[in-house]
Design a protein around this motif. Structure first.
Motif, PDB file in Angstrom:
ATOM      1  N   TRP A   1      43.829  22.057   6.391  1.00  0.00           N
ATOM      2  CA  TRP A   1      42.983  20.879   6.213  1.00  0.00           C
ATOM      3  C   TRP A   1      43.040  20.389   4.769  1.00  0.00           C
ATOM      4  CZ3 TRP A   1      37.952  22.858   9.008  1.00  0.00           C
ATOM      5  CH2 TRP A   1      38.132  22.791  10.403  1.00  0.00           C
ATOM      6  N   GLN A   2      42.943  21.322   3.833  1.00  0.00           N
ATOM      7  CA  GLN A   2      42.973  20.938   2.421  1.00  0.00           C
ATOM      8  C   GLN A   2      44.346  20.395   2.029  1.00  0.00           C
ATOM      9  OE1 GLN A   2      41.260  24.618   0.768  1.00  0.00           O
ATOM     10  NE2 GLN A   2      39.610  23.347  -0.033  1.00  0.00           N
ATOM     11  N   GLU A   3      45.410  21.005   2.500  1.00  0.00           N
ATOM     12  CA  GLU A   3      46.754  20.502   2.193  1.00  0.00           C
ATOM     13  C   GLU A   3      46.936  19.086   2.715  1.00  0.00           C
ATOM     14  OE1 GLU A   3      49.345  21.643   0.323  1.00  0.00           O
ATOM     15  OE2 GLU A   3      48.015  23.270  -0.301  1.00  0.00           O
ATOM     16  N   SER A   4      46.484  18.828   3.923  1.00  0.00           N
ATOM     17  CA  SER A   4      46.593  17.484   4.500  1.00  0.00           C
ATOM     18  C   SER A   4      45.781  16.478   3.691  1.00  0.00           C
ATOM     19  CB  SER A   4      46.106  17.476   5.949  1.00  0.00           C
ATOM     20  OG  SER A   4      46.960  18.232   6.757  1.00  0.00           O
ATOM     21  N   TYR A   5      44.593  16.878   3.305  1.00  0.00           N
ATOM     22  CA  TYR A   5      43.730  15.991   2.517  1.00  0.00           C
ATOM     23  C   TYR A   5      44.360  15.693   1.161  1.00  0.00           C
ATOM     24  CZ  TYR A   5      39.539  14.177   0.219  1.00  0.00           C
ATOM     25  OH  TYR A   5      38.648  13.390  -0.473  1.00  0.00           O
ATOM     26  N   MET A   6      44.869  16.718   0.495  1.00  0.00           N
ATOM     27  CA  MET A   6      45.484  16.498  -0.819  1.00  0.00           C
ATOM     28  C   MET A   6      46.777  15.694  -0.702  1.00  0.00           C
ATOM     29  SD  MET A   6      44.593  19.849  -3.088  1.00  0.00           S
ATOM     30  CE  MET A   6      44.465  21.102  -1.845  1.00  0.00           C
TER      31      MET A   6
ATOM     32  N   ARG B   1      38.599  16.071  -7.387  1.00  0.00           N
ATOM     33  CA  ARG B   1      38.704  17.530  -7.523  1.00  0.00           C
ATOM     34  C   ARG B   1      37.393  18.235  -7.196  1.00  0.00           C
ATOM     35  NH1 ARG B   1      40.315  17.711 -13.458  1.00  0.00           N
ATOM     36  NH2 ARG B   1      41.911  18.992 -12.515  1.00  0.00           N
ATOM     37  N   LYS B   2      36.280  17.497  -7.141  1.00  0.00           N
ATOM     38  CA  LYS B   2      34.981  18.081  -6.816  1.00  0.00           C
ATOM     39  C   LYS B   2      34.729  18.136  -5.313  1.00  0.00           C
ATOM     40  CE  LYS B   2      33.104  16.180 -11.057  1.00  0.00           C
ATOM     41  NZ  LYS B   2      32.234  15.135 -11.620  1.00  0.00           N
ATOM     42  N   LYS B   3      35.574  17.495  -4.536  1.00  0.00           N
ATOM     43  CA  LYS B   3      35.369  17.410  -3.095  1.00  0.00           C
ATOM     44  C   LYS B   3      35.847  18.677  -2.392  1.00  0.00           C
ATOM     45  CE  LYS B   3      35.518  12.426  -3.086  1.00  0.00           C
ATOM     46  NZ  LYS B   3      36.178  11.223  -2.589  1.00  0.00           N
ATOM     47  N   THR B   4      35.202  18.991  -1.279  1.00  0.00           N
ATOM     48  CA  THR B   4      35.543  20.208  -0.534  1.00  0.00           C
ATOM     49  C   THR B   4      36.950  20.170   0.038  1.00  0.00           C
ATOM     50  OG1 THR B   4      34.455  19.290   1.411  1.00  0.00           O
ATOM     51  CG2 THR B   4      33.179  20.837   0.074  1.00  0.00           C
ATOM     52  N   GLY B   5      37.507  18.978   0.195  1.00  0.00           N
ATOM     53  CA  GLY B   5      38.879  18.873   0.662  1.00  0.00           C
ATOM     54  C   GLY B   5      39.884  19.368  -0.359  1.00  0.00           C
ATOM     55  N   VAL B   6      39.431  19.527  -1.599  1.00  0.00           N
ATOM     56  CA  VAL B   6      40.286  20.017  -2.682  1.00  0.00           C
ATOM     57  C   VAL B   6      39.944  21.461  -3.018  1.00  0.00           C
ATOM     58  CG1 VAL B   6      40.957  19.675  -5.100  1.00  0.00           C
ATOM     59  CG2 VAL B   6      40.612  17.688  -3.603  1.00  0.00           C
ATOM     60  N   GLN B   7      38.660  21.736  -3.195  1.00  0.00           N
ATOM     61  CA  GLN B   7      38.243  23.109  -3.479  1.00  0.00           C
ATOM     62  C   GLN B   7      36.837  23.334  -2.947  1.00  0.00           C
ATOM     63  OE1 GLN B   7      38.117  23.956  -7.655  1.00  0.00           O
ATOM     64  NE2 GLN B   7      36.886  22.186  -8.139  1.00  0.00           N
TER      65      GLN B   7
ATOM     66  N   ASN C   1      30.068  23.409   4.112  1.00  0.00           N
ATOM     67  CA  ASN C   1      31.458  23.053   3.818  1.00  0.00           C
ATOM     68  C   ASN C   1      32.026  22.128   4.892  1.00  0.00           C
ATOM     69  OD1 ASN C   1      31.760  24.401   1.365  1.00  0.00           O
ATOM     70  ND2 ASN C   1      32.451  26.287   2.329  1.00  0.00           N
ATOM     71  N   ILE C   2      31.756  22.424   6.142  1.00  0.00           N
ATOM     72  CA  ILE C   2      32.263  21.582   7.228  1.00  0.00           C
ATOM     73  C   ILE C   2      31.647  20.189   7.148  1.00  0.00           C
ATOM     74  CG2 ILE C   2      32.267  21.241   9.733  1.00  0.00           C
ATOM     75  CD1 ILE C   2      32.698  24.275  10.006  1.00  0.00           C
ATOM     76  N   ILE C   3      30.361  20.116   6.900  1.00  0.00           N
ATOM     77  CA  ILE C   3      29.696  18.818   6.770  1.00  0.00           C
ATOM     78  C   ILE C   3      30.316  18.025   5.620  1.00  0.00           C
ATOM     79  CG2 ILE C   3      27.512  17.704   6.133  1.00  0.00           C
ATOM     80  CD1 ILE C   3      26.140  20.104   7.664  1.00  0.00           C
ATOM     81  N   SER C   4      30.536  18.669   4.491  1.00  0.00           N
ATOM     82  CA  SER C   4      31.148  17.995   3.338  1.00  0.00           C
ATOM     83  C   SER C   4      32.572  17.554   3.638  1.00  0.00           C
ATOM     84  CB  SER C   4      31.147  18.906   2.107  1.00  0.00           C
ATOM     85  OG  SER C   4      29.840  19.113   1.653  1.00  0.00           O
ATOM     86  N   LEU C   5      33.340  18.395   4.315  1.00  0.00           N
ATOM     87  CA  LEU C   5      34.712  18.026   4.684  1.00  0.00           C
ATOM     88  C   LEU C   5      34.719  16.771   5.549  1.00  0.00           C
ATOM     89  CD1 LEU C   5      36.094  21.590   5.463  1.00  0.00           C
ATOM     90  CD2 LEU C   5      36.998  20.058   3.694  1.00  0.00           C
ATOM     91  N   ILE C   6      33.795  16.687   6.478  1.00  0.00           N
ATOM     92  CA  ILE C   6      33.711  15.507   7.345  1.00  0.00           C
ATOM     93  C   ILE C   6      33.235  14.300   6.552  1.00  0.00           C
ATOM     94  CG2 ILE C   6      32.515  14.481   9.322  1.00  0.00           C
ATOM     95  CD1 ILE C   6      32.577  17.316  10.602  1.00  0.00           C
TER      96      ILE C   6
ATOM     97  N   ASP D   1      33.423  13.682   3.426  1.00  0.00           N
ATOM     98  CA  ASP D   1      34.415  13.263   2.430  1.00  0.00           C
ATOM     99  C   ASP D   1      35.681  12.705   3.069  1.00  0.00           C
ATOM    100  OD1 ASP D   1      32.739  14.069   0.381  1.00  0.00           O
ATOM    101  OD2 ASP D   1      33.784  15.961   0.007  1.00  0.00           O
ATOM    102  N   GLY D   2      35.793  12.815   4.386  1.00  0.00           N
ATOM    103  CA  GLY D   2      36.970  12.297   5.076  1.00  0.00           C
ATOM    104  C   GLY D   2      38.155  13.248   5.095  1.00  0.00           C
ATOM    105  N   ALA D   3      37.940  14.500   4.720  1.00  0.00           N
ATOM    106  CA  ALA D   3      39.033  15.480   4.736  1.00  0.00           C
ATOM    107  C   ALA D   3      39.395  15.881   6.164  1.00  0.00           C
ATOM    108  CB  ALA D   3      38.654  16.715   3.923  1.00  0.00           C
ATOM    109  N   ILE D   4      38.387  15.925   7.039  1.00  0.00           N
ATOM    110  CA  ILE D   4      38.596  16.190   8.466  1.00  0.00           C
ATOM    111  C   ILE D   4      37.678  15.246   9.235  1.00  0.00           C
ATOM    112  CG2 ILE D   4      39.230  18.617   8.126  1.00  0.00           C
ATOM    113  CD1 ILE D   4      36.399  19.367   9.183  1.00  0.00           C
ATOM    114  N   SER D   5      37.855  15.228  10.535  1.00  0.00           N
ATOM    115  CA  SER D   5      36.951  14.458  11.390  1.00  0.00           C
ATOM    116  C   SER D   5      36.227  15.436  12.316  1.00  0.00           C
ATOM    117  CB  SER D   5      37.729  13.432  12.210  1.00  0.00           C
ATOM    118  OG  SER D   5      38.557  14.084  13.149  1.00  0.00           O
ATOM    119  N   PHE D   6      35.213  14.960  12.971  1.00  0.00           N
ATOM    120  CA  PHE D   6      34.464  15.799  13.898  1.00  0.00           C
ATOM    121  C   PHE D   6      35.390  16.334  14.986  1.00  0.00           C
ATOM    122  CE2 PHE D   6      31.505  16.712  17.376  1.00  0.00           C
ATOM    123  CZ  PHE D   6      30.568  17.478  16.700  1.00  0.00           C
ATOM    124  N   GLU D   7      36.414  15.575  15.338  1.00  0.00           N
ATOM    125  CA  GLU D   7      37.366  15.999  16.355  1.00  0.00           C
ATOM    126  C   GLU D   7      38.126  17.261  15.948  1.00  0.00           C
ATOM    127  OE1 GLU D   7      36.985  12.656  15.429  1.00  0.00           O
ATOM    128  OE2 GLU D   7      35.761  12.422  17.228  1.00  0.00           O
TER     129      GLU D   7
END
Length: 107
Positions: free
Chosen positions: A21-26, A58-64, A75-80, A82-88
């Protein structure tokens, strides 16, 4: 003490998925940075906009993020949010976790 709203399997799934997930986001961020650098504007303006953007991203959960069971839901809520992942992306997770996360995500 707060009730645990996820299963051991959820924690294991999260640990297995977070790196991808983080690699895709970055990767997406890098493409956005390339677009920013490709704009037809002053080099100094591009540099400072990119600098500001990286500092914010760099402060977003999709990065660290802090990898701990106690932070799983946040973390999951922040990832969603921030747009790093979706609920799906939570399809394989327990209904309990999905119900908990669904209450707190921005819509």
């Amino acid at each position: 003490m707060q009730e645990q709203r996820f299963t051991k399997r959820d924690w294991t799934l999260f640990k297995n998925k977070i790196a991808d997930w983080q690699e895709s986001y970055m990767d997406r961020l890098n493409k956005e940075y390339i677009e920013l650098l490709s704009e037809d504007t002053n080099p100094s303006e591009k540099f400072w906009r990119l600098d500001k953007r990286i500092k914010e991203d760099r402060k977003k959960t999709g990065v660290q993020l802090e990898m701990s069971r106690s932070n799983l839901i946040n973390n999951i809520i922040s990832l969603i949010n921030d747009g790093a992942i979706s609920f799906e992306n939570l399809e394989e997770f327990s209904d309990e976790l999905k119900e908990t996360v669904n209450v707190f995500i921005d819509r």
